[in-house]
Design a protein around this motif. Structure first.
Motif, PDB file in Angstrom:
ATOM      1  N   PRO A 645       0.841  -1.204   0.000  1.00  0.00           N
ATOM      2  CA  PRO A 645       0.000   0.000   0.000  1.00  0.00           C
ATOM      3  C   PRO A 645       0.872   1.249   0.000  1.00  0.00           C
ATOM      4  N   ALA A 646       0.456   2.269  -0.747  1.00  0.00           N
ATOM      5  CA  ALA A 646       1.252   3.494  -0.873  1.00  0.00           C
ATOM      6  C   ALA A 646       1.653   4.010   0.508  1.00  0.00           C
ATOM      7  N   THR A 647       2.955   4.300   0.632  1.00  0.00           N
ATOM      8  CA  THR A 647       3.518   4.747   1.908  1.00  0.00           C
ATOM      9  C   THR A 647       4.424   5.942   1.649  1.00  0.00           C
ATOM     10  N   THR A 648       4.308   6.972   2.483  1.00  0.00           N
ATOM     11  CA  THR A 648       5.190   8.139   2.368  1.00  0.00           C
ATOM     12  C   THR A 648       6.314   8.001   3.376  1.00  0.00           C
ATOM     13  N   THR A 649       7.544   8.094   2.890  1.00  0.00           N
ATOM     14  CA  THR A 649       8.719   7.898   3.738  1.00  0.00           C
ATOM     15  C   THR A 649       9.900   8.621   3.114  1.00  0.00           C
ATOM     16  N   SER A 650      10.912   8.871   3.915  1.00  0.00           N
ATOM     17  CA  SER A 650      12.127   9.497   3.396  1.00  0.00           C
ATOM     18  C   SER A 650      13.244   8.485   3.174  1.00  0.00           C
ATOM     19  N   ARG A 651      13.055   7.260   3.684  1.00  0.00           N
ATOM     20  CA  ARG A 651      14.087   6.227   3.523  1.00  0.00           C
ATOM     21  C   ARG A 651      13.445   4.858   3.344  1.00  0.00           C
ATOM     22  N   VAL A 652      14.084   4.033   2.534  1.00  0.00           N
ATOM     23  CA  VAL A 652      13.659   2.650   2.346  1.00  0.00           C
ATOM     24  C   VAL A 652      14.875   1.756   2.541  1.00  0.00           C
ATOM     25  N   ARG A 653      14.636   0.614   3.175  1.00  0.00           N
ATOM     26  CA  ARG A 653      15.714  -0.368   3.347  1.00  0.00           C
ATOM     27  C   ARG A 653      15.191  -1.739   2.967  1.00  0.00           C
ATOM     28  N   VAL A 654      16.032  -2.503   2.295  1.00  0.00           N
ATOM     29  CA  VAL A 654      15.711  -3.897   1.995  1.00  0.00           C
ATOM     30  C   VAL A 654      16.702  -4.756   2.766  1.00  0.00           C
ATOM     31  N   THR A 655      16.189  -5.646   3.599  1.00  0.00           N
ATOM     32  CA  THR A 655      17.050  -6.558   4.342  1.00  0.00           C
ATOM     33  C   THR A 655      17.036  -7.924   3.650  1.00  0.00           C
ATOM     34  N   PHE A 656      18.169  -8.595   3.682  1.00  0.00           N
ATOM     35  CA  PHE A 656      18.335  -9.843   2.941  1.00  0.00           C
ATOM     36  C   PHE A 656      18.825 -10.950   3.860  1.00  0.00           C
ATOM     37  N   ASP A 657      18.371 -12.154   3.574  1.00  0.00           N
ATOM     38  CA  ASP A 657      18.853 -13.359   4.252  1.00  0.00           C
ATOM     39  C   ASP A 657      19.693 -14.121   3.235  1.00  0.00           C
ATOM     40  N   LEU A 658      21.019 -14.032   3.357  1.00  0.00           N
ATOM     41  CA  LEU A 658      21.915 -14.589   2.347  1.00  0.00           C
ATOM     42  C   LEU A 658      21.983 -16.110   2.418  1.00  0.00           C
ATOM     43  N   ALA A 659      22.228 -16.704   1.248  1.00  0.00           N
ATOM     44  CA  ALA A 659      22.494 -18.142   1.204  1.00  0.00           C
ATOM     45  C   ALA A 659      23.824 -18.413   1.903  1.00  0.00           C
ATOM     46  N   PRO A 660      23.988 -19.600   2.522  1.00  0.00           N
ATOM     47  CA  PRO A 660      25.215 -19.894   3.273  1.00  0.00           C
ATOM     48  C   PRO A 660      26.478 -19.763   2.419  1.00  0.00           C
ATOM     49  N   ASN A 661      27.446 -19.003   2.933  1.00  0.00           N
ATOM     50  CA  ASN A 661      28.761 -18.841   2.307  1.00  0.00           C
ATOM     51  C   ASN A 661      28.696 -18.237   0.898  1.00  0.00           C
ATOM     52  N   ARG A 662      27.634 -17.521   0.603  1.00  0.00           N
ATOM     53  CA  ARG A 662      27.505 -16.863  -0.696  1.00  0.00           C
ATOM     54  C   ARG A 662      27.288 -15.372  -0.507  1.00  0.00           C
ATOM     55  N   ALA A 663      27.965 -14.600  -1.346  1.00  0.00           N
ATOM     56  CA  ALA A 663      27.674 -13.177  -1.407  1.00  0.00           C
ATOM     57  C   ALA A 663      26.463 -12.968  -2.313  1.00  0.00           C
ATOM     58  N   MET A 664      25.916 -11.778  -2.277  1.00  0.00           N
ATOM     59  CA  MET A 664      24.833 -11.432  -3.203  1.00  0.00           C
ATOM     60  C   MET A 664      25.228 -10.170  -3.962  1.00  0.00           C
ATOM     61  N   ARG A 665      24.685 -10.028  -5.156  1.00  0.00           N
ATOM     62  CA  ARG A 665      24.899  -8.796  -5.917  1.00  0.00           C
ATOM     63  C   ARG A 665      23.544  -8.224  -6.295  1.00  0.00           C
ATOM     64  N   LEU A 666      23.293  -7.020  -5.822  1.00  0.00           N
ATOM     65  CA  LEU A 666      22.080  -6.288  -6.168  1.00  0.00           C
ATOM     66  C   LEU A 666      22.414  -5.395  -7.358  1.00  0.00           C
ATOM     67  N   VAL A 667      22.004  -5.828  -8.523  1.00  0.00           N
ATOM     68  CA  VAL A 667      22.297  -5.068  -9.740  1.00  0.00           C
ATOM     69  C   VAL A 667      21.606  -3.717  -9.693  1.00  0.00           C
ATOM     70  N   GLU A 668      20.350  -3.702  -9.300  1.00  0.00           N
ATOM     71  CA  GLU A 668      19.608  -2.441  -9.262  1.00  0.00           C
ATOM     72  C   GLU A 668      18.422  -2.578  -8.317  1.00  0.00           C
ATOM     73  N   LEU A 669      18.172  -1.503  -7.585  1.00  0.00           N
ATOM     74  CA  LEU A 669      16.971  -1.379  -6.774  1.00  0.00           C
ATOM     75  C   LEU A 669      16.190  -0.186  -7.308  1.00  0.00           C
ATOM     76  N   LYS A 670      14.990  -0.452  -7.831  1.00  0.00           N
ATOM     77  CA  LYS A 670      14.127   0.612  -8.326  1.00  0.00           C
ATOM     78  C   LYS A 670      12.934   0.747  -7.393  1.00  0.00           C
ATOM     79  N   LEU A 671      12.570   1.974  -7.103  1.00  0.00           N
ATOM     80  CA  LEU A 671      11.459   2.243  -6.199  1.00  0.00           C
ATOM     81  C   LEU A 671      10.491   3.206  -6.868  1.00  0.00           C
ATOM     82  N   PHE A 672       9.210   2.823  -6.897  1.00  0.00           N
ATOM     83  CA  PHE A 672       8.178   3.605  -7.585  1.00  0.00           C
ATOM     84  C   PHE A 672       7.058   3.976  -6.605  1.00  0.00           C
TER      85      PHE A 672
END
Length: 672
Positions: A645-672
């Motif tokens: 649902p539409a939310t007004t905020t000044s900051r957004v955070r995405v938290t991740f649960d990584l796979a064991p012993n693996r890094a992750m690469r976030l190519v792009e985060l788009k927010l609309f």
């Protein structure tokens, strides 16, 4: 059977629906070529298949290049980049360059999504074109109109077109009646004119010349402005003025730049110095001499057309693995002047146009050859020549079993020359447009007509193509399909067939030009959602931050508006492999209303894996709060969607649960 009854049955059979050839399974094909990113392509591109698997592979690869080079600028919409990553000579902060815009629009005009081309044109006419290089932007806008038929979009920037055209007066020599340019600013450093003007010592800069390129571009731009002016219903004198400019310049080009001693269009030096004489022709043939045909500037004359024989000669411009930009007879052919870092130390070679194969001019020459074969009477080249050279160009995309188009190539080996990190998947040329307008032969027009003339040699000839099909081609608001089956063994019916919106409207037993009336249909409105997370200027809002992997440039890469999944050039923010809980945040510096996100994750089956899960959070009342998001499962090398649902905020955070012993690469985060 009585003859009247037989005649009636024949007539009824003729009226019965004709079964169309089996459609391409677009989902299967898209998934095979693009994996999890298939939905982007399924919604946007025409699909193609043929008896030549190499052409098919490169066709779909070139759409991947189109996708990778689209940069989302947020409120300014999309542009198309030339290099995947930043280079020092781009226009900041956009990462744009204008020399390849004609190729970018030539490909994008065949997309169902009209926004990328529309945004890009608006960008170029509202401050995005700094004339760093020559271009044929107005002509490209008109060519786009020939495909989509969108009158309003075509005429929207007419005042800016005329302003830009007039700005090039600073490169017009009124006494000579021609435009001149430094080859470097024609995107072609180290040409004959620049090398010879230096006495053979250099040629990166200098060597101002009256060139076939800039003059052909200016003819094409003037013609386009005249046509668009008429389309807009402007005062007839305006269009007449630009028609006169185009005709005068085209005539002057033939008088001055077709050099009888060379039998070729060629440069003339602009100035006299210790090494060259003003208005003397250069001392050799270059591939740029075919651009008068690329833009239909050359007259239909056998003496002019004879210039194409030089392209077919292995001793002249016809290299074994590609078109030479300069003939081997030139004294400084393939002499290497410039190396990575600027030195002459024998390091990695840098870009030059004194012989190497360049996809840039290869595309232009193949376009000119298609024009020659389609609507010129005098031609020493054949359709077999066209297919041979198209296949030669196709082969350059293959690098040791993988697809990777680079900057330039050795004409006698086909191996890449530059090979720098910036060179991978280079968008400085076209291919899709060559397939659709040349091989398939869809010749876009301004009137309510569909014209198809495949440039295929007859069955049995060495370069013949036994069958092909293209479908879902956007044209004047319709979806067009064209099918060819030389003997009926592939699609079950022999001949050339055309379908419009799923219904067969024409069939011929052999290869021939088909011209059909086709009333244009209304186009859907362009949707323009705005990505609020794009950071164009480093250090400015929106600002990214991350739990690990805090290198500022990598953090920026996750909100730079670019999405690609090619492993040769990493893109995005990369976490450390531990701890398992990680996060990436965006600070907007002000309240914004948001309701959805697109996350692009890269995975390589090794170091990088998609996270096992994620949560989207907003900064509300001084604390991070989970959003009630409907979130897709994390997707590797594709787009993962989350909505709330539409939310007004000044900051957004995405938290991740990584796979064991693996890094992750976030190519792009788009927010609309």
């Amino acid at each position: 059977m009585p003859r009247p009854l037989a005649a009636l049955l024949t007539a009824l059979a003729a009226l019965a629906p004709v079964p169309a050839p089996a459609a391409i399974d677009t989902h299967r094909v898209a998934t095979a070529h693009y994996g999890n990113d298939a939905p982007w392509y399924e919604a946007r591109i025409p699909f193609f298949e043929s008896a030549d698997p190499a052409i098919d592979r490169v066709y779909y690869y070139r759409w991947m290049i189109v996708r990778a080079h689209q940069r989302d600028l947020g409120e300014r919409g999309f542009i198309t980049t030339e290099f995947l990553d930043d280079v020092g000579w781009q226009l900041e902060p956009w990462a744009s360059l204008n020399d390849a815009t004609g190729f970018h629009l030539g490909e994008a005009r065949w997309m169902h999504d009209r926004r990328p081309a529309d945004d890009y044109i608006a960008f170029m006419y509202t401050g995005g074109n700094d004339r760093h290089f020559t271009d044929y932007l107005a002509a490209s806008v008109y060519d786009r109109y020939l495909v989509d038929g969108d009158r309003a979009a075509a005429i929207r920037h007419l005042p800016a077109m005329r302003t830009l055209y007039t700005q090039w007066d600073d490169h017009f020599d009124a006494a000579r009646g021609l435009y001149w340019v430094e080859p470097l600013l024609d995107a072609t450093e180290y040409t004959i004119s620049s090398i010879d003007a230096s006495g053979g010592l250099d040629g990166f800069t200098g060597g101002d010349a009256f060139r076939p390129s800039i003059n052909a571009y200016m003819v094409a731009n003037a013609r386009a402005i005249a046509r668009l002016s008429r389309l807009a219903g402007e005062e007839p004198a305006i269009a007449a003025d630009y028609d006169r400019r185009a005709a005068t310049l085209a005539g002057r080009m033939e008088e001055a730049l077709f050099i009888p001693a060379l039998g070729h269009f060629a440069d003339r030096h602009r100035s006299t110095n210790a090494h060259v004489r003003a208005f003397a022709p250069i001392r050799g043939r270059e591939l740029v001499g075919y651009l008068p045909w690329t833009f239909d500037v050359a007259r239909d004359d056998p003496q002019l057309a004879a210039a194409w024989r030089h392209l077919l000669s292995a001793e002249e411009l016809g290299g074994r693995f590609g078109m030479r930009t300069v003939e081997p007879s030139y004294e400084h052919y393939m002499r290497q002047y410039r190396y990575d870092g600027g030195g002459h130390d024998g390091g990695r070679r840098e870009c030059q146009w004194n012989g190497p194969v360049w996809p840039y001019q290869t595309t232009q020459v193949l376009t000119g050859m298609a024009n020659l074969l389609d609507h010129y009477r005098h031609s020493p080249v054949t359709r077999g020549d066209y297919l041979r050279l198209l296949r030669q160009y196709t082969a350059l995309h293959q690098q040791g079993g993988r697809l990777d188009l680079e900057e330039n190539y050795e004409p006698d080996t086909g191996l890449p020359i530059v090979g720098l990190a910036r060179s991978h998947h280079y968008f400085h040329s076209g291919y899709v447009d060559l397939i659709l307008t040349g091989l398939v032969g869809i010749r876009p027009r301004a009137d309510d007509v569909l014209e198809v003339n495949p440039l295929l040699p007859a069955a049995g000839e060495p370069q013949a193509l036994a069958w092909f099909r293209v479908q879902d081609v956007p044209y004047h608001g319709h979806r067009v399909a064209v099918t060819w089956d030389a003997d009926g063994s592939h699609y079950g019916r022999r001949g050339l067939a055309i379908e419009v919106d799923g219904r067969e409207v024409a069939r011929r037993p052999g290869l021939e030009r088909i011209v059909l009336p086709l009333r244009r249909a209304a186009l859907p409105a362009i949707e323009r959602p705005v990505d609020r997370a794009v950071q164009l200027v480093r250090g400015a809002f929106p600002k990214g931050s991350a739990s690990t992997g805090t290198d500022a440039e990598k953090v920026h890469d996750a909100i730079d508006g670019r999405v690609w999944f090619m492993p040769e050039l990493g893109n995005g923010w990369s976490s450390a492999p531990a701890p398992a809980a990680q996060w990436y945040a965006v600070d907007f510096g002000k309240p914004v209303s948001l309701s959805r996100a697109e996350l692009a994750f890269f995975a390589d089956g090794g170091r990088y894996a998609v996270p096992r899960g994620y949560r989207v959070q907003a900064w509300v009342d001084g604390t991070w709060q989970d959003l009630r998001a409907r979130a897709d499962a994390p997707l590797a090398n594709g787009i993962t969607h989350a909505r709330w649902p539409a939310t007004t905020t000044s900051r957004v955070r995405v938290t991740f649960d990584l796979a064991p012993n693996r890094a992750m690469r976030l190519v792009e985060l788009k927010l609309f």
